[in-house]
Motif scaffolding. Structure first.
Motif, mmCIF file in Angstrom:
data_model
loop_
_atom_site.group_PDB
_atom_site.id
_atom_site.type_symbol
_atom_site.label_atom_id
_atom_site.label_comp_id
_atom_site.label_asym_id
_atom_site.label_seq_id
_atom_site.Cartn_x
_atom_site.Cartn_y
_atom_site.Cartn_z
ATOM 1 N N ASN A 349 22.227 0.460 43.871
ATOM 2 C CA ASN A 349 22.543 1.247 45.054
ATOM 3 C C ASN A 349 22.326 2.718 44.722
ATOM 4 N N LEU A 350 21.428 3.340 45.447
ATOM 5 C CA LEU A 350 21.080 4.728 45.175
ATOM 6 C C LEU A 350 21.922 5.712 45.983
ATOM 7 N N GLY A 351 22.911 5.191 46.749
ATOM 8 C CA GLY A 351 23.877 6.044 47.423
ATOM 9 C C GLY A 351 23.326 6.725 48.657
ATOM 10 N N SER A 352 24.083 7.734 49.135
ATOM 11 C CA SER A 352 23.704 8.497 50.329
ATOM 12 C C SER A 352 22.827 9.664 49.932
ATOM 13 N N VAL A 353 21.700 9.753 50.630
ATOM 14 C CA VAL A 353 20.714 10.772 50.280
ATOM 15 C C VAL A 353 20.283 11.486 51.554
ATOM 16 N N PHE A 408 14.389 6.752 45.622
ATOM 17 C CA PHE A 408 14.742 6.566 47.038
ATOM 18 C C PHE A 408 14.584 7.900 47.738
ATOM 19 N N SER A 415 21.148 3.161 56.958
ATOM 20 C CA SER A 415 21.050 2.310 55.764
ATOM 21 C C SER A 415 19.620 1.848 55.541
ATOM 22 N N SER A 437 19.308 -0.603 47.541
ATOM 23 C CA SER A 437 19.952 -0.142 48.765
ATOM 24 C C SER A 437 20.196 1.352 48.681
ATOM 25 N N GLY A 438 20.380 1.959 49.841
ATOM 26 C CA GLY A 438 20.670 3.385 49.919
ATOM 27 C C GLY A 438 20.861 3.778 51.370
ATOM 28 N N THR A 439 21.335 4.962 51.607
ATOM 29 C CA THR A 439 21.596 5.446 52.967
ATOM 30 C C THR A 439 20.979 6.824 53.143
#
Length: 524
Positions: A349-353, A408, A415, A437-439
């Motif tokens: 999970n690459l988190g919120s970007v 990412f 998402s 995954s990432g946002t």
């Protein structure tokens, strides 16, 4: 000789006759030079008798000791004569008693380089023994022992010499001009007693030295013993067995066996033969000669071609008195090749970007099998995901790792999901999938508008209405009520779009004026 030096005299080479009156309690440590001189006849006889007695006491006390002509403390006056020609250099000597020459010495200058070889000859040039000097120091006295001591007959002239392939030998001229050097039972002859002394020959290879120049001492010496010391070369191996452990088929590992010369004379290791499937000798030059207490290492390899136990043998041939053949047992086990790949983590999970910015994460590939694993490819899916680090195909040996870097870079808010697929020859599966995954998060954007109020109006202005159009679309009112200020902040914009604006003034009755000029704003 093409080079010459000025004759120099050293105080320690002259022995006062008074020194002979010292008590005789041990062997004479310094060579005595017997200089002819005019003396009272009776005194001369007394001194001669005393000298003979001293020599007799010394020899009887150390008949079987190792005796040399020059003591270890003796040094040449000219250590490097400077002549670079390859030369055989020697000294003529005799012994009072029949005994054995066990080795040869010479004094070395640091510039006297190359492989030096010792020779023992008869006076007529018959070679009796030779030996190669090994483990030499940079300079000073060097000694080599003969593999078999040479029996020498009393009162017989012999020549001891060594080969100096690079020249630069030690040399003191006129050293033997008036007297020899005596350390009973050994005698380096005075020049003229049996032809010239010392002797030399310039030659591109070793030859019997039969030339003489200015009675020069080339600082060659012999090692004498009253009895033969039987040559006793002995071989000791570091281990009689060598186990390579478990090795994957078609992989390899190495092990070593150390050979040590543990006897009292040089050991010749003639050969090393390896038997057994998968075993081989990969390092170690033979034949070779090891002086006492020196050693060498053989490196062996085990590379199994099939699963199961394997045995073999290393057979070492030498002149050891403990046996001409020494066997080291070899063993190892071949195991089936099991390439295995472990992927960590299995989800990333690459988190919120923020939109239009990028972040990276890593996936580690580890070879966890008993043989090398081949990673053939890595593929990625999902909008905004890409591989930015890791080259394929790649081969990873057991316990070796490789990092795959994933990026990412979201282009829309919300998402996002994707996957990284690794293809290899792993026995645990040819494909390994990592969930990604990432946002993407929108960046807050705004447009600041300002305008000038009408300079004059017959109808008082109550406020303003602001209109906005997206691209070439229709204008729409964006303020919820009349704006009484001449500024407006539009926070309902999205990056990457172009907006058009216009303003209309409004009177107390809500009647709008004509439109202002239009402006266009591109939000990055």
């Amino acid at each position: 000789m093409p080079y010459s030096n000025t004759f120099s005299t050293f105080a320690d080479r002259f022995v006062s006759t008074l020194a002979l009156n010292l008590p005789i309690s041990s062997s004479i440590r310094n060579p005595q030079r017997l200089w002819p001189a005019k003396r009272h006849p009776l005194l001369g006889k007394a001194l001669s008798a005393l000298l003979i007695l001293a020599c007799g006491v010394m020899f009887s006390a150390s008949a079987h000791a190792q005796i040399t002509i020059f003591p270890a403390s003796s040094t040449p006056g000219t250590i490097d004569h400077g002549n670079p020609a390859p030369t055989e250099l020697g000294v003529k000597f005799t012994t009072d008693t029949t005994g054995y020459i066990t080795g040869l010495r010479f004094y070395k200058a640091s510039t006297n380089t190359g492989t030096h070889v010792a020779h023992l000859w008869t006076a007529s040039g018959v070679l009796l023994q030779s030996a190669t000097f090994t483990n030499e120091t940079a300079s000073g006295w060097q000694q080599v022992n003969f593999s078999t001591p040479v029996r020498v007959t009393a009162n017989t002239v012999y020549v001891a010499s060594y080969w100096a392939p690079a020249g630069h030998f030690s040399m003191d001229i006129k050293y033997f001009a008036n007297a020899g050097v005596n350390n009973a039972p050994l005698h380096a002859l005075q020049n003229g007693v049996s032809g010239g002394n010392g002797v030399y020959i310039h030659s591109s290879k070793s030859n019997f030295p039969n030339g003489n120049y200015e009675s020069s001492n080339f600082w060659v010496d012999v090692v004498y013993s009253g009895q033969a010391t039987a040559a006793s070369p002995q071989l000791t191996v570091s281990s009689s067995t060598l186990n390579f452990g478990s090795i994957a088929v078609n992989s390899s590992t190495t092990g070593t066996v150390t050979l040590t010369s543990s006897g009292s004379s040089p050991l010749t290791v003639n050969s090393a033969a390896v038997s057994g499937t998968g075993f081989s000798l990969v390092a170690g030059t033979l034949p070779t000669t090891l002086n006492p207490n020196s050693s060498m290492t053989l490196q062996l390899q085990f590379k199994p071609t099939a699963s199961g136990s394997a045995t073999g043998a290393l057979t070492i041939g030498s002149n050891s008195t403990t046996g001409s053949s020494t066997v080291v047992s070899l063993s190892g086990t071949g195991t089936a090749a099991t390439p295995q790949l472990t992927v960590s983590p299995t989800s990333l999970n690459l988190g919120s970007v923020a939109l239009k910015t990028a972040t990276t994460g890593s996936v580690t590939l580890t070879s966890t099998g008993t043989s090398a694993v081949t990673v053939n490819s890595a593929a990625i899916s999902g909008t905004g995901f890409s591989i930015v680090g890791g080259s394929f195909p790649a081969t990873l040996n057991p316990n070796q790792t490789l990092a795959v870097k994933v990026q990412f870079d979201p282009t829309t808010a919300g998402s996002a999901a994707g996957s990284l697929t690794i293809n290899s020859n792993s026995t645990t599966g040819s494909s390994a999938v990592v969930a990604l995954s990432g946002t993407g998060t929108a960046t807050a954007e705004e447009v600041n508008l300002s305008w000038n109020a009408p300079a004059s109006s017959s109808d008082p202005v109550a406020g303003y209405n602001i209109y906005r159009a997206l691209g070439s679309g229709a204008f729409q009112l964006i303020n919820s009520g009349i704006d009484t200020k001449t500024t407006y902040v539009d926070t309902a914009v999205v990056g990457g779009n172009t907006y058009n604006y216009l303003v209309k003034s409004v009177d107390q009755s809500g009647v709008e004026s004509v439109s202002s000029n239009e402006i266009s704003v591109a939000v990055p």
